[in-house]
Design a protein around this motif. Structure first.
Motif, PDB file in Angstrom:
ATOM      1  N   ASP A 154      69.100  48.426  63.454  1.00 40.45           N
ATOM      2  CA  ASP A 154      68.627  47.936  64.744  1.00 40.45           C
ATOM      3  C   ASP A 154      67.154  47.590  64.612  1.00 40.45           C
ATOM      4  N   VAL A 155      66.705  46.668  65.447  1.00 37.53           N
ATOM      5  CA  VAL A 155      65.303  46.265  65.443  1.00 37.53           C
ATOM      6  C   VAL A 155      64.736  46.513  66.833  1.00 37.53           C
ATOM      7  N   VAL A 156      63.574  47.178  66.866  1.00 39.01           N
ATOM      8  CA  VAL A 156      62.901  47.483  68.123  1.00 39.01           C
ATOM      9  C   VAL A 156      61.519  46.846  68.081  1.00 39.01           C
ATOM     10  N   GLU A 173      53.855  50.819  65.605  1.00 41.25           N
ATOM     11  CA  GLU A 173      53.402  50.188  64.371  1.00 41.25           C
ATOM     12  C   GLU A 173      54.637  49.744  63.600  1.00 41.25           C
ATOM     13  N   ASP A 174      54.480  48.733  62.774  1.00 48.55           N
ATOM     14  CA  ASP A 174      55.598  48.275  61.948  1.00 48.55           C
ATOM     15  C   ASP A 174      56.015  49.389  61.000  1.00 48.55           C
ATOM     16  N   GLN A 175      57.312  49.688  60.994  1.00 49.07           N
ATOM     17  CA  GLN A 175      57.848  50.691  60.078  1.00 49.07           C
ATOM     18  C   GLN A 175      59.361  50.612  60.040  1.00 49.07           C
ATOM     19  N   MET A 176      59.919  51.204  59.014  1.00 50.16           N
ATOM     20  CA  MET A 176      61.360  51.244  58.853  1.00 50.16           C
ATOM     21  C   MET A 176      61.801  52.694  58.737  1.00 50.16           C
ATOM     22  N   SER A 177      62.876  53.053  59.413  1.00 42.75           N
ATOM     23  CA  SER A 177      63.438  54.392  59.310  1.00 42.75           C
ATOM     24  C   SER A 177      64.822  54.277  58.691  1.00 42.75           C
ATOM     25  N   GLU A 194      66.652  51.964  61.663  1.00 44.31           N
ATOM     26  CA  GLU A 194      65.915  51.151  62.614  1.00 44.31           C
ATOM     27  C   GLU A 194      64.668  50.568  61.963  1.00 44.31           C
ATOM     28  N   VAL A 195      64.306  49.384  62.426  1.00 42.40           N
ATOM     29  CA  VAL A 195      63.048  48.756  62.040  1.00 42.40           C
ATOM     30  C   VAL A 195      62.251  48.576  63.326  1.00 42.40           C
ATOM     31  N   PHE A 196      61.013  49.033  63.303  1.00 43.41           N
ATOM     32  CA  PHE A 196      60.130  48.935  64.459  1.00 43.41           C
ATOM     33  C   PHE A 196      59.047  47.904  64.155  1.00 43.41           C
ATOM     34  N   ILE A 197      58.842  46.980  65.091  1.00 43.34           N
ATOM     35  CA  ILE A 197      57.843  45.929  64.912  1.00 43.34           C
ATOM     36  C   ILE A 197      56.939  45.908  66.134  1.00 43.34           C
ATOM     37  N   SER A 198      55.636  45.867  65.882  1.00 41.80           N
ATOM     38  CA  SER A 198      54.673  45.824  66.971  1.00 41.80           C
ATOM     39  C   SER A 198      54.688  44.437  67.613  1.00 41.80           C
ATOM     40  N   SER A 199      54.869  44.405  68.925  1.00 39.77           N
ATOM     41  CA  SER A 199      54.883  43.134  69.641  1.00 39.77           C
ATOM     42  C   SER A 199      53.488  42.740  70.141  1.00 39.77           C
ATOM     43  N   ARG A 200      52.473  43.534  69.808  1.00 41.94           N
ATOM     44  CA  ARG A 200      51.133  43.201  70.292  1.00 41.94           C
ATOM     45  C   ARG A 200      50.458  42.129  69.422  1.00 41.94           C
ATOM     46  N   TYR A 201      51.089  41.771  68.315  1.00 40.65           N
ATOM     47  CA  TYR A 201      50.534  40.749  67.425  1.00 40.65           C
ATOM     48  C   TYR A 201      51.217  39.413  67.654  1.00 40.65           C
ATOM     49  N   SER A 202      50.685  38.377  67.042  1.00 38.12           N
ATOM     50  CA  SER A 202      51.257  37.033  67.180  1.00 38.12           C
ATOM     51  C   SER A 202      52.682  37.013  66.634  1.00 38.12           C
ATOM     52  N   LYS A 203      53.440  36.032  67.049  1.00 42.28           N
ATOM     53  CA  LYS A 203      54.820  35.877  66.557  1.00 42.28           C
ATOM     54  C   LYS A 203      54.827  35.749  65.038  1.00 42.28           C
ATOM     55  N   THR A 208      52.660  36.966  62.868  1.00 40.50           N
ATOM     56  CA  THR A 208      52.394  38.282  62.278  1.00 40.50           C
ATOM     57  C   THR A 208      53.620  39.187  62.409  1.00 40.50           C
ATOM     58  N   GLN A 209      54.352  39.076  63.514  1.00 40.20           N
ATOM     59  CA  GLN A 209      55.592  39.836  63.670  1.00 40.20           C
ATOM     60  C   GLN A 209      56.614  39.417  62.617  1.00 40.20           C
ATOM     61  N   LEU A 210      56.707  38.118  62.344  1.00 42.78           N
ATOM     62  CA  LEU A 210      57.615  37.628  61.299  1.00 42.78           C
ATOM     63  C   LEU A 210      57.222  38.221  59.952  1.00 42.78           C
ATOM     64  N   PHE A 211      55.946  38.189  59.634  1.00 42.05           N
ATOM     65  CA  PHE A 211      55.486  38.753  58.366  1.00 42.05           C
ATOM     66  C   PHE A 211      55.800  40.245  58.290  1.00 42.05           C
ATOM     67  N   GLY A 212      55.585  40.943  59.394  1.00 41.27           N
ATOM     68  CA  GLY A 212      55.835  42.386  59.427  1.00 41.27           C
ATOM     69  C   GLY A 212      57.302  42.725  59.237  1.00 41.27           C
ATOM     70  N   ILE A 213      58.176  42.002  59.904  1.00 45.49           N
ATOM     71  CA  ILE A 213      59.609  42.304  59.782  1.00 45.49           C
ATOM     72  C   ILE A 213      60.100  41.971  58.370  1.00 45.49           C
ATOM     73  N   LEU A 214      59.566  40.909  57.775  1.00 43.85           N
ATOM     74  CA  LEU A 214      59.927  40.595  56.386  1.00 43.85           C
ATOM     75  C   LEU A 214      59.465  41.697  55.442  1.00 43.85           C
ATOM     76  N   HIS A 215      58.263  42.211  55.670  1.00 46.10           N
ATOM     77  CA  HIS A 215      57.731  43.300  54.845  1.00 46.10           C
ATOM     78  C   HIS A 215      58.616  44.546  54.960  1.00 46.10           C
ATOM     79  N   GLU A 216      59.010  44.892  56.175  1.00 44.27           N
ATOM     80  CA  GLU A 216      59.881  46.066  56.361  1.00 44.27           C
ATOM     81  C   GLU A 216      61.244  45.836  55.704  1.00 44.27           C
TER      82      GLU A 216
END
Length: 166
Positions: free
Chosen positions: A28-30, A36-40, A45-54, A56-64
């Motif tokens: 699941d993605v939250v 903060e961006d992290q994976m459990s 679950e993958v957690f992505i911070s929505s306070r950053y630009s779209k 940056t969110q794409l980069f973060g989810i790819l990193h996780e």
């Protein structure tokens, strides 16, 4: 409320592709402003911070996703023994264990490889990634992790490097 640009809409479509890929992996993605961006792995679950630009969110989810891909392989335990040993024996509050040279090196090594795996995944998913911006974020966040670990090391041991071992 901020108006969505054409670029934001296109990047959101790419994020949606990654979310769909994660769903196929039973994750699941939250997205949340205060996370903060992290994976459990345990919670899947993958957690992505929505306070950053779209973007940056794409980069973060790819990193996780890169972390997820790395941890799927048997060689993960051999590549990052200090991180695995820490994860399996401590409860994320042992600052001395987080400050050892072995842990710092393995941790940073895994972070760099996770960024690389995220970039490879973007190619497999045929995403339009701004490689220069992705690399800039990679450098920014890896350096932030390194700085955090080194400051922690100095607090725990009183130094960054010891005289004998550097």
């Amino acid at each position: 409320m901020k108006r969505k640009t054409k670029k934001d809409i296109e990047v959101q479509k790419q994020i949606n592709k990654v979310v769909k890929w994660l769903k196929r992996k039973n994750y699941d993605v939250v997205f949340h402003h205060y996370l903060e961006d992290q994976m459990s792995e345990t919670e899947r679950e993958v957690f992505i911070s929505s306070r950053y630009s779209k973007e940056t969110q794409l980069f973060g989810i790819l990193h996780e996703c890169g972390h997820l891909l790395l941890r799927q392989h048997d060689k993960h335990k051999k590549l990052f023994p200090a991180v695995i040993n820490y994860d399996e024996t401590y409860h994320h509050k042992n600052k001395q264990a987080l400050s050892t040279k072995g842990y710092i090196i393995d941790f940073i090594h895994e972070e760099i490889l996770a960024w690389d795996e995220g970039e490879k995944l973007s190619k497999r998913l045929k995403l339009k990634l701004d490689k220069d911006k992705y690399k800039k974020d990679k450098y920014k966040y890896v350096f932030r992790h390194l700085k955090t670990r080194m400051v922690q090391r100095k607090k725990v041991f009183g130094f960054f490097f010891d005289k004998k071992n550097g």
